[in-house]
Scaffold this motif. Structure first.
Motif, short mmCIF file in Angstrom:
data_model
loop_
_atom_site.label_atom_id
_atom_site.label_comp_id
_atom_site.label_asym_id
_atom_site.label_seq_id
_atom_site.Cartn_x
_atom_site.Cartn_y
_atom_site.Cartn_z
N GLN A 1 0.81 -1.21 0.00
CA GLN A 1 0.00 0.00 0.00
C GLN A 1 0.85 1.26 0.00
N GLU B 1 0.72 3.11 -3.16
CA GLU B 1 -0.45 3.94 -3.39
C GLU B 1 -0.47 5.20 -2.54
N TRP B 2 -0.04 5.09 -1.29
CA TRP B 2 -0.35 6.14 -0.32
C TRP B 2 0.83 6.96 0.17
N HIS C 1 1.20 10.50 -1.19
CA HIS C 1 0.13 11.40 -0.75
C HIS C 1 0.38 11.87 0.67
N PHE D 1 -1.66 2.44 7.80
CA PHE D 1 -2.56 2.24 6.66
C PHE D 1 -2.77 0.75 6.50
N TYR E 1 -4.95 -2.87 -5.67
CA TYR E 1 -3.66 -2.19 -5.58
C TYR E 1 -2.49 -3.08 -6.06
N ARG F 1 -6.20 11.18 -3.79
CA ARG F 1 -6.18 9.78 -4.25
C ARG F 1 -7.35 9.51 -5.18
#
Length: 302
Positions: free
Chosen positions: A102, A105-106, A109, A146, A244, A294
């Motif tokens: 993850q 993805e995160w 951000h 997360f 993901y 996102r």
């Protein structure tokens, strides 16, 4: 009796198997684990396990011991976390943990959202299985996690995304020519199931199949996205994983959505409400910006 005896006992009780507990939860040898459990039973003075050919179950004494063992471990973790929070170094620090994969993805951000705050602190990033991330937040080892929603004392979760679950298969699999996959077309014996570790994902997929009257018969079981991808590639089987992982697939594998309203799985940001970190406060104050960034990125990609 030591805390490690309690950890070993709880791990075996949850796994229902010495082999799985030793290899996947405790990372120790099975003979060593068996010896530790015998020592614990000798200390308690009564058998705690029924050792059967198909696995291990708790005796009535073991059932009674289990709830107290869990409480003792929780209280010990709380004591350690309290001491660590008091003894934090003068220089501010902030630790974020991600369900493995993850961070792709995160993380960008998070760093973009906290760009100003992160310049003058120690910023640490880790990744692990979802249950371990939830436990690390609970113990105060990380400030923000997360992961899936893991039931942990004193951990608050904010859902930040609903992620579709997709079918992962070899690129030359007969079903790969379909734009969407009907779950009834998945061969039950070729489906790769789930161990106890990804329990949230396992529960969602099990319910999805059950609602459609489908029964899978897996002979291989994954404990994370990496082993899932490896098993699909090596056994030429099929599994369901959160979307993901699509960015992490090798060229030999592909993903396909399910027909109709496929299942989704939540991504959540977990934290302790009693954590006084100003960095955490800044994150929570602007978390809606992170969610919007996102969502915008996903919208552009589609």
């Amino acid at each position: 009796m030591e805390l490690r005896h309690l950890r070993y006992f709880v791990a075996v009780a949850d796994a229902g198997s010495l082999t799985e507990a030793a290899a996947n939860r405790l990372h120790t040898s099975q003979p060593s684990l068996s010896r530790q459990l015998r020592d614990l039973e000798a200390e308690v003075g009564t058998p705690l396990f029924n050792r059967e050919p198909r696995g291990i179950t708790l005796t009535p004494a073991g059932q009674a011991f289990l709830s107290h063992a869990r409480l003792a471990l929780t209280q010990a973790g709380e004591a350690i976390a309290a001491a660590r929070r008091i003894a934090r170094p003068a220089k501010a620090s902030f630790a974020v943990g991600f369900l493995t994969g993850q961070e792709v993805e995160w993380l960008r951000h998070v760093t973009n959202l906290l760009r100003d705050e992160l310049r003058a602190i120690d910023f640490r990033v880790t990744s692990d299985f979802s249950p371990a991330i939830g436990a690390a937040v609970q113990r105060g080892e990380i400030d923000l996690g997360f992961s899936r929603i893991e039931q942990q004392p004193d951990v608050t979760y904010r859902i930040i995304a609903q992620e579709p679950i997709v079918v992962i298969m070899p690129r030359d699999h007969p079903l790969a020519s379909n734009q969407r996959i009907d779950p009834r077309d998945i061969e039950p014996g070729a489906f790769i199931g789930y161990s106890n570790t990804p329990h949230v994902l396992r529960g969602i997929v099990d319910r999805y199949f059950r609602e459609r009257g489908l029964v899978m018969a897996p002979t291989h079981f994954l404990d994370g996205y990496a082993t899932g991808i490896s098993l699909v590639a090596s056994t030429r089987g099929v599994t369901l994983l959160p979307a993901y992982v699509e960015a992490l697939l090798p060229p030999s594998l592909v993903s396909r959505p399910l027909v109709g309203d496929g299942p989704t799985i939540e991504v959540a940001a977990g934290y302790r409400a009693d954590n006084s970190s100003p960095i955490l406060a800044a994150f929570l104050r602007d978390v809606d910006r992170l969610i919007a960034a996102r969502q915008s990125e996903v919208g552009l990609a589609t």
